[in-house]
Design a protein around this motif. Structure first.
Motif, mmCIF file in Angstrom:
data_model
loop_
_atom_site.group_PDB
_atom_site.id
_atom_site.type_symbol
_atom_site.label_atom_id
_atom_site.label_comp_id
_atom_site.label_asym_id
_atom_site.label_seq_id
_atom_site.Cartn_x
_atom_site.Cartn_y
_atom_site.Cartn_z
ATOM 1 N N TYR A 191 0.821 -1.211 0.000
ATOM 2 C CA TYR A 191 0.000 0.000 0.000
ATOM 3 C C TYR A 191 0.858 1.266 0.000
ATOM 4 C CZ TYR A 191 -3.530 3.374 1.415
ATOM 5 O OH TYR A 191 -4.364 4.454 1.477
ATOM 6 N N PHE A 192 1.905 1.281 0.795
ATOM 7 C CA PHE A 192 2.713 2.491 0.936
ATOM 8 C C PHE A 192 3.908 2.555 -0.020
ATOM 9 C CE2 PHE A 192 0.685 2.438 5.172
ATOM 10 C CZ PHE A 192 0.107 3.694 5.111
ATOM 11 N N ARG A 193 4.138 1.531 -0.804
ATOM 12 C CA ARG A 193 5.245 1.516 -1.754
ATOM 13 C C ARG A 193 4.991 2.572 -2.825
ATOM 14 N NH1 ARG A 193 5.748 -3.720 -5.224
ATOM 15 N NH2 ARG A 193 3.989 -2.693 -6.184
ATOM 16 N N PRO A 194 6.014 3.303 -3.237
ATOM 17 C CA PRO A 194 5.809 4.290 -4.290
ATOM 18 C C PRO A 194 5.319 3.604 -5.569
ATOM 19 C CG PRO A 194 8.006 4.495 -3.335
ATOM 20 C CD PRO A 194 7.378 3.291 -2.758
ATOM 21 N N LYS A 195 4.325 4.222 -6.178
ATOM 22 C CA LYS A 195 3.749 3.667 -7.400
ATOM 23 C C LYS A 195 4.580 4.088 -8.600
ATOM 24 C CE LYS A 195 0.284 2.230 -4.943
ATOM 25 N NZ LYS A 195 0.843 1.737 -3.749
ATOM 26 N N ARG A 196 4.782 3.184 -9.513
ATOM 27 C CA ARG A 196 5.526 3.499 -10.733
ATOM 28 C C ARG A 196 4.543 3.967 -11.797
ATOM 29 N NH1 ARG A 196 10.909 0.503 -11.077
ATOM 30 N NH2 ARG A 196 11.097 -0.270 -8.971
ATOM 31 N N VAL A 197 4.850 5.102 -12.384
ATOM 32 C CA VAL A 197 4.011 5.656 -13.446
ATOM 33 C C VAL A 197 4.663 5.304 -14.785
ATOM 34 C CG1 VAL A 197 3.028 7.783 -14.378
ATOM 35 C CG2 VAL A 197 3.335 7.516 -11.910
ATOM 36 N N PRO A 198 3.885 4.781 -15.744
ATOM 37 C CA PRO A 198 4.457 4.450 -17.052
ATOM 38 C C PRO A 198 5.110 5.674 -17.709
ATOM 39 C CG PRO A 198 2.243 3.550 -16.845
ATOM 40 C CD PRO A 198 2.486 4.421 -15.655
ATOM 41 N N GLN A 199 6.204 5.436 -18.434
ATOM 42 C CA GLN A 199 6.994 6.507 -19.047
ATOM 43 C C GLN A 199 6.158 7.326 -20.019
ATOM 44 O OE1 GLN A 199 10.009 7.223 -18.028
ATOM 45 N NE2 GLN A 199 10.200 8.956 -19.402
ATOM 46 N N ASP A 200 5.279 6.702 -20.805
ATOM 47 C CA ASP A 200 4.489 7.463 -21.775
ATOM 48 C C ASP A 200 3.543 8.442 -21.094
ATOM 49 O OD1 ASP A 200 3.042 5.311 -20.806
ATOM 50 O OD2 ASP A 200 1.831 5.090 -22.629
ATOM 51 N N LEU A 201 3.034 8.106 -19.916
ATOM 52 C CA LEU A 201 2.180 9.050 -19.182
ATOM 53 C C LEU A 201 2.997 10.238 -18.675
ATOM 54 C CD1 LEU A 201 -0.205 6.758 -17.117
ATOM 55 C CD2 LEU A 201 -0.771 8.148 -19.090
ATOM 56 N N LEU A 202 4.237 9.970 -18.227
ATOM 57 C CA LEU A 202 5.092 11.065 -17.776
ATOM 58 C C LEU A 202 5.402 12.018 -18.934
ATOM 59 C CD1 LEU A 202 7.642 9.276 -15.422
ATOM 60 C CD2 LEU A 202 5.876 10.899 -14.783
ATOM 61 N N GLU A 203 5.708 11.476 -20.095
ATOM 62 C CA GLU A 203 6.008 12.314 -21.259
ATOM 63 C C GLU A 203 4.794 13.137 -21.669
ATOM 64 O OE1 GLU A 203 7.405 9.506 -24.127
ATOM 65 O OE2 GLU A 203 9.328 9.211 -23.102
ATOM 66 N N GLU A 204 3.615 12.530 -21.594
ATOM 67 C CA GLU A 204 2.381 13.252 -21.938
ATOM 68 C C GLU A 204 2.134 14.393 -20.956
ATOM 69 O OE1 GLU A 204 -1.160 14.257 -23.847
ATOM 70 O OE2 GLU A 204 0.435 12.926 -24.523
ATOM 71 N N ALA A 205 2.371 14.146 -19.684
ATOM 72 C CA ALA A 205 2.166 15.188 -18.681
ATOM 73 C C ALA A 205 3.153 16.325 -18.876
ATOM 74 C CB ALA A 205 2.300 14.602 -17.280
ATOM 75 N N GLU A 206 4.412 16.010 -19.180
ATOM 76 C CA GLU A 206 5.413 17.063 -19.442
ATOM 77 C C GLU A 206 5.036 17.889 -20.665
ATOM 78 O OE1 GLU A 206 9.281 15.331 -19.730
ATOM 79 O OE2 GLU A 206 9.294 14.681 -17.634
ATOM 80 N N ARG A 207 4.558 17.212 -21.723
ATOM 81 C CA ARG A 207 4.175 17.920 -22.929
ATOM 82 C C ARG A 207 3.031 18.898 -22.643
ATOM 83 N NH1 ARG A 207 0.354 17.596 -26.375
ATOM 84 N NH2 ARG A 207 -0.497 15.631 -25.667
ATOM 85 N N ARG A 208 2.063 18.479 -21.846
ATOM 86 C CA ARG A 208 0.916 19.340 -21.543
ATOM 87 C C ARG A 208 1.326 20.524 -20.701
ATOM 88 N NH1 ARG A 208 -4.327 15.574 -20.310
ATOM 89 N NH2 ARG A 208 -4.476 14.667 -22.373
ATOM 90 N N LEU A 209 2.298 20.309 -19.812
ATOM 91 C CA LEU A 209 2.755 21.412 -18.967
ATOM 92 C C LEU A 209 3.505 22.464 -19.792
ATOM 93 C CD1 LEU A 209 3.943 19.558 -15.752
ATOM 94 C CD2 LEU A 209 2.035 21.132 -15.946
ATOM 95 N N LYS A 210 4.206 22.021 -20.808
ATOM 96 C CA LYS A 210 4.987 22.950 -21.626
ATOM 97 C C LYS A 210 4.134 23.702 -22.630
ATOM 98 C CE LYS A 210 9.293 20.405 -21.191
ATOM 99 N NZ LYS A 210 10.297 19.589 -21.854
ATOM 100 N N GLU A 211 2.958 23.167 -22.991
ATOM 101 C CA GLU A 211 2.084 23.853 -23.949
ATOM 102 C C GLU A 211 1.515 25.128 -23.329
ATOM 103 O OE1 GLU A 211 -1.100 21.292 -25.043
ATOM 104 O OE2 GLU A 211 0.127 20.069 -26.355
ATOM 105 N N PRO A 212 1.376 26.155 -24.133
ATOM 106 C CA PRO A 212 0.723 27.353 -23.601
ATOM 107 C C PRO A 212 -0.777 27.091 -23.427
ATOM 108 C CG PRO A 212 1.330 27.652 -25.904
ATOM 109 C CD PRO A 212 1.849 26.325 -25.483
ATOM 110 N N PRO A 213 -1.375 27.699 -22.418
ATOM 111 C CA PRO A 213 -2.819 27.499 -22.194
ATOM 112 C C PRO A 213 -3.615 27.983 -23.401
ATOM 113 C CG PRO A 213 -1.892 29.001 -20.527
ATOM 114 C CD PRO A 213 -0.791 28.598 -21.450
ATOM 115 N N ALA A 214 -4.686 27.298 -23.713
ATOM 116 C CA ALA A 214 -5.500 27.657 -24.880
ATOM 117 C C ALA A 214 -6.563 28.665 -24.551
ATOM 118 C CB ALA A 214 -6.119 26.423 -25.489
#
Length: 138
Positions: A115-138
């Motif tokens: 339960y308390f072990r850090p969860k691993r997030v798939p690499q493609d989800l991390l890349e998608e989140a970074e891409r969305r953060l770098k995009e300017p707001p619409a």
């Protein structure tokens, strides 16, 4: 608060004092390993019931006759059954009484670790989140 905790720690130690002056240490030791048949949660050494007094007398007589601790316990087991022993034998059904608490603690520990072990997030989800953060707001 400290005094309350200290008192709670000392009460069990006081209950495990040595034998009373009228009882030999060997009789007391054997009687502590046997339940009082009529009391709830008391050993034959701690109880003042007539049955417990008689059990202590029988233990003392058997010791004077030269019987061993195992022979004395076997006598009481024959008379009352294995439940008379405070520490049930580690075989058969009573083996579960020894094994289950350890298994439960092990499973609880594994469950808490998972339960308390850090969860691993798939690499493609991390890349998608970074891409969305770098995009300017619409």
């Amino acid at each position: 608060m400290r005094w309350v905790l200290l008192a709670l720690l000392l009460v069990p130690a006081l209950g495990q004092a040595g034998p009373p002056p009228d009882l030999s240490p060997e009789v007391f030791r054997i009687a502590r390993e046997l339940r009082c048949p009529v009391c709830q949660g008391e050993s034959a050494a701690e109880s003042n019931s007539g049955v417990a007094v008689e059990m202590r007398r029988l233990i003392a007589e058997m010791l004077q006759e030269g019987k061993t601790e195992e022979e004395i316990k076997a006598f009481f087991v024959d008379r009352y059954g294995e439940w008379i022993l405070y520490e049930p034998p580690r075989r058969g059904v009573t083996l579960w009484a020894w094994v289950l608490p350890g298994m439960a603690l092990l499973l609880l520990g594994l469950g808490l670790f998972a339960y308390f072990r850090p969860k691993r997030v798939p690499q493609d989800l991390l890349e998608e989140a970074e891409r969305r953060l770098k995009e300017p707001p619409a």
